[in-house]
Design a protein around this motif. Structure first.
Motif, PDB file in Angstrom:
ATOM      1  N   ASP A  86       0.857  -1.188   0.000  1.00 38.87           N
ATOM      2  CA  ASP A  86       0.000   0.000   0.000  1.00 38.87           C
ATOM      3  C   ASP A  86       0.895   1.241   0.000  1.00 38.87           C
ATOM      4  O   ASP A  86       1.383   1.681   1.039  1.00 38.87           O
ATOM      5  N   TRP A  87       1.117   1.804  -1.197  1.00 41.43           N
ATOM      6  CA  TRP A  87       2.018   2.945  -1.311  1.00 41.43           C
ATOM      7  C   TRP A  87       1.383   4.244  -0.815  1.00 41.43           C
ATOM      8  O   TRP A  87       2.056   5.270  -0.719  1.00 41.43           O
ATOM      9  N   ASP A  88       0.086   4.222  -0.491  1.00 40.38           N
ATOM     10  CA  ASP A  88      -0.577   5.404   0.063  1.00 40.38           C
ATOM     11  C   ASP A  88      -0.454   5.470   1.583  1.00 40.38           C
ATOM     12  O   ASP A  88      -0.851   6.459   2.199  1.00 40.38           O
ATOM     13  N   PHE A  89       0.083   4.406   2.167  1.00 41.95           N
ATOM     14  CA  PHE A  89       0.221   4.391   3.624  1.00 41.95           C
ATOM     15  C   PHE A  89       1.151   5.541   4.054  1.00 41.95           C
ATOM     16  O   PHE A  89       2.225   5.722   3.486  1.00 41.95           O
ATOM     17  N   PRO A  90       0.739   6.342   5.038  1.00 42.13           N
ATOM     18  CA  PRO A  90       1.509   7.544   5.416  1.00 42.13           C
ATOM     19  C   PRO A  90       2.748   7.215   6.246  1.00 42.13           C
ATOM     20  O   PRO A  90       2.764   7.384   7.462  1.00 42.13           O
ATOM     21  N   ILE A  91       3.788   6.756   5.574  1.00 45.64           N
ATOM     22  CA  ILE A  91       5.029   6.432   6.266  1.00 45.64           C
ATOM     23  C   ILE A  91       6.191   7.007   5.462  1.00 45.64           C
ATOM     24  O   ILE A  91       6.180   7.001   4.224  1.00 45.64           O
ATOM     25  N   THR A  92       7.170   7.536   6.176  1.00 43.98           N
ATOM     26  CA  THR A  92       8.329   8.115   5.495  1.00 43.98           C
ATOM     27  C   THR A  92       9.325   7.016   5.145  1.00 43.98           C
ATOM     28  O   THR A  92       9.264   5.888   5.660  1.00 43.98           O
ATOM     29  N   VAL A  93      10.266   7.359   4.296  1.00 37.02           N
ATOM     30  CA  VAL A  93      11.304   6.421   3.877  1.00 37.02           C
ATOM     31  C   VAL A  93      12.090   5.898   5.074  1.00 37.02           C
ATOM     32  O   VAL A  93      12.287   4.686   5.231  1.00 37.02           O
ATOM     33  N   ILE A  94      12.548   6.779   5.960  1.00 43.46           N
ATOM     34  CA  ILE A  94      13.358   6.347   7.094  1.00 43.46           C
ATOM     35  C   ILE A  94      12.558   5.448   8.036  1.00 43.46           C
ATOM     36  O   ILE A  94      13.080   4.450   8.560  1.00 43.46           O
ATOM     37  N   ASP A  95      11.273   5.760   8.229  1.00 41.63           N
ATOM     38  CA  ASP A  95      10.453   4.918   9.099  1.00 41.63           C
ATOM     39  C   ASP A  95      10.196   3.544   8.478  1.00 41.63           C
ATOM     40  O   ASP A  95      10.118   2.531   9.194  1.00 41.63           O
ATOM     41  N   ALA A  96      10.081   3.498   7.153  1.00 39.19           N
ATOM     42  CA  ALA A  96       9.913   2.211   6.471  1.00 39.19           C
ATOM     43  C   ALA A  96      11.149   1.340   6.676  1.00 39.19           C
ATOM     44  O   ALA A  96      11.042   0.132   6.939  1.00 39.19           O
ATOM     45  N   VAL A  97      12.322   1.940   6.582  1.00 43.36           N
ATOM     46  CA  VAL A  97      13.561   1.184   6.755  1.00 43.36           C
ATOM     47  C   VAL A  97      13.741   0.761   8.210  1.00 43.36           C
ATOM     48  O   VAL A  97      14.213  -0.340   8.499  1.00 43.36           O
ATOM     49  N   LEU A  98      13.332   1.626   9.129  1.00 42.30           N
ATOM     50  CA  LEU A  98      13.436   1.285  10.554  1.00 42.30           C
ATOM     51  C   LEU A  98      12.622   0.036  10.913  1.00 42.30           C
ATOM     52  O   LEU A  98      12.960  -0.664  11.871  1.00 42.30           O
ATOM     53  N   LYS A 116      18.421   4.218  14.234  1.00 43.71           N
ATOM     54  CA  LYS A 116      18.236   5.235  13.196  1.00 43.71           C
ATOM     55  C   LYS A 116      19.521   5.453  12.408  1.00 43.71           C
ATOM     56  O   LYS A 116      19.500   5.632  11.185  1.00 43.71           O
ATOM     57  N   ALA A 117      20.655   5.407  13.082  1.00 43.32           N
ATOM     58  CA  ALA A 117      21.945   5.539  12.393  1.00 43.32           C
ATOM     59  C   ALA A 117      22.165   4.363  11.448  1.00 43.32           C
ATOM     60  O   ALA A 117      22.655   4.531  10.318  1.00 43.32           O
ATOM     61  N   TRP A 118      21.789   3.170  11.892  1.00 42.10           N
ATOM     62  CA  TRP A 118      21.930   1.977  11.057  1.00 42.10           C
ATOM     63  C   TRP A 118      20.993   2.051   9.843  1.00 42.10           C
ATOM     64  O   TRP A 118      21.401   1.714   8.713  1.00 42.10           O
ATOM     65  N   ALA A 119      19.770   2.520  10.062  1.00 42.42           N
ATOM     66  CA  ALA A 119      18.815   2.654   8.958  1.00 42.42           C
ATOM     67  C   ALA A 119      19.339   3.629   7.908  1.00 42.42           C
ATOM     68  O   ALA A 119      19.207   3.398   6.698  1.00 42.42           O
ATOM     69  N   LEU A 120      19.954   4.709   8.344  1.00 36.44           N
ATOM     70  CA  LEU A 120      20.526   5.680   7.411  1.00 36.44           C
ATOM     71  C   LEU A 120      21.700   5.071   6.642  1.00 36.44           C
ATOM     72  O   LEU A 120      21.889   5.364   5.452  1.00 36.44           O
ATOM     73  N   GLN A 121      22.479   4.231   7.306  1.00 39.91           N
ATOM     74  CA  GLN A 121      23.562   3.528   6.607  1.00 39.91           C
ATOM     75  C   GLN A 121      23.008   2.637   5.508  1.00 39.91           C
ATOM     76  O   GLN A 121      23.574   2.566   4.407  1.00 39.91           O
ATOM     77  N   PHE A 148      12.829  -0.642  -0.039  1.00 34.43           N
ATOM     78  CA  PHE A 148      12.458  -1.921   0.570  1.00 34.43           C
ATOM     79  C   PHE A 148      13.638  -2.878   0.634  1.00 34.43           C
ATOM     80  O   PHE A 148      13.688  -3.738   1.521  1.00 34.43           O
ATOM     81  N   LEU A 149      14.604  -2.709  -0.251  1.00 32.90           N
ATOM     82  CA  LEU A 149      15.844  -3.468  -0.094  1.00 32.90           C
ATOM     83  C   LEU A 149      16.606  -2.941   1.128  1.00 32.90           C
ATOM     84  O   LEU A 149      17.176  -3.732   1.893  1.00 32.90           O
ATOM     85  N   ALA A 150      16.612  -1.627   1.331  1.00 30.01           N
ATOM     86  CA  ALA A 150      17.256  -1.057   2.528  1.00 30.01           C
ATOM     87  C   ALA A 150      16.601  -1.584   3.795  1.00 30.01           C
ATOM     88  O   ALA A 150      17.291  -1.874   4.784  1.00 30.01           O
ATOM     89  N   ARG A 151      15.273  -1.705   3.787  1.00 30.35           N
ATOM     90  CA  ARG A 151      14.584  -2.280   4.950  1.00 30.35           C
ATOM     91  C   ARG A 151      15.057  -3.710   5.201  1.00 30.35           C
ATOM     92  O   ARG A 151      15.284  -4.113   6.357  1.00 30.35           O
ATOM     93  N   ALA A 152      15.216  -4.490   4.126  1.00 26.43           N
ATOM     94  CA  ALA A 152      15.712  -5.859   4.270  1.00 26.43           C
ATOM     95  C   ALA A 152      17.141  -5.869   4.812  1.00 26.43           C
ATOM     96  O   ALA A 152      17.480  -6.682   5.683  1.00 26.43           O
TER      97      ALA A 152
END
Length: 248
Positions: A86-98, A116-121, A148-152
């Motif tokens: 669901d790409w309309d879900f109100p979540i930011t990129v950093i929160d998705a990766v977290l 958060k530092a790791w997610a940014l990496q 989504f690869l960053a989240r993985a």
């Protein structure tokens, strides 16, 4: 010591009484980049989801790192098809990766500065660090898939399962994703990818799982990617593939 990263024995899956995956047995060693290929309707995504216990199996056993899926869930990262999100879900990129850090957090603990530092990496690794505050629905297809690869990656898993990760992405994003997947394998990780573009099979994968509901071929790309084996899976589509310049 675990013999195989993934072991599958006699896997069967049905939809509405119709068998979609029939009697698949195989084993994958750690450190391999494996493509699941086959014609449309061959059961590729069904097979992947059944491996992960995301859909019911009629019968069959799947072991990951010598254990059942539920015992090693935190060691498995899954990137679904883009149309399943669901790409309309109100979540930011950093929160998705977290979200990828949650399997390793203690109960009721939220990500803190370290996570958060790791997610940014992880975002930096996929070239998306400058988009951390964007809503995911504002991104292009290739950018979304990188996130989504960053989240993985943030999950620090041992096995990565990706369902059609290159559909709707730009050439640059595809190259970035493939290079990262190859790097993961060099680190001893195991990567399984549902893929539809046969022209890239030789360049992308160490091994292929060729399906048409049943297992048609499995092994090193050079052993599976042969005209007589591909023809058994694709049947009437084989001549069309030759016309399109797919090199076998």
């Amino acid at each position: 010591m675990v013999d195989h990263a993934i072991s599958i024995n006699d896997l069967h899956v049905s939809y509405h009484g119709n068998e979609a995956v029939k009697g698949i047995s195989l084993s994958v060693d750690a450190g391999n980049l494996v493509g699941i290929i086959g014609p449309n309707g061959a059961g590729k995504s069904t097979f992947l989801k059944a491996m992960l216990n995301l859909i019911p199996r009629d019968k069959g056993e799947v072991k990951v790192l010598g254990k059942s899926i539920k015992d090693v869930r935190k060691n498995i990262a899954y990137v679904p098809q883009r149309n399943d999100i669901d790409w309309d879900f109100p979540i930011t990129v950093i929160d998705a990766v977290l979200l990828g850090t949650y399997p390793h957090l203690k109960p009721f603990r939220r990500p803190k500065k370290q996570e958060k530092a790791w997610a940014l990496q992880c975002l930096e690794r996929v070239g998306m660090q400058d988009f951390s505050k964007r809503q995911i629905g504002e991104l292009s297809g290739g950018q979304q898939q990188r996130v989504f690869l960053a989240r993985a990656l943030a999950q620090q898993a041992d096995l990565f399962f990706l369902d059609e990760p290159f559909v709707g992405v730009d050439v640059s994003s595809e190259e970035t994703i493939v290079n990262i997947l190859k790097e993961l394998c060099q680190q001893g990780k195991t990567v399984i990818v549902v893929h539809h573009d046969l022209s890239k099979a030789n360049d992308y994968f160490h091994q292929l799982i060729l399906l048409n509901k049943e297992l048609v071929g499995f092994g090193p790309v050079k052993d599976v990617f042969k005209p007589e084996i591909i023809e058994r899976a694709y049947k009437g589509q084989f001549a069309f593939m030759n016309e399109m310049g797919v090199s076998l």
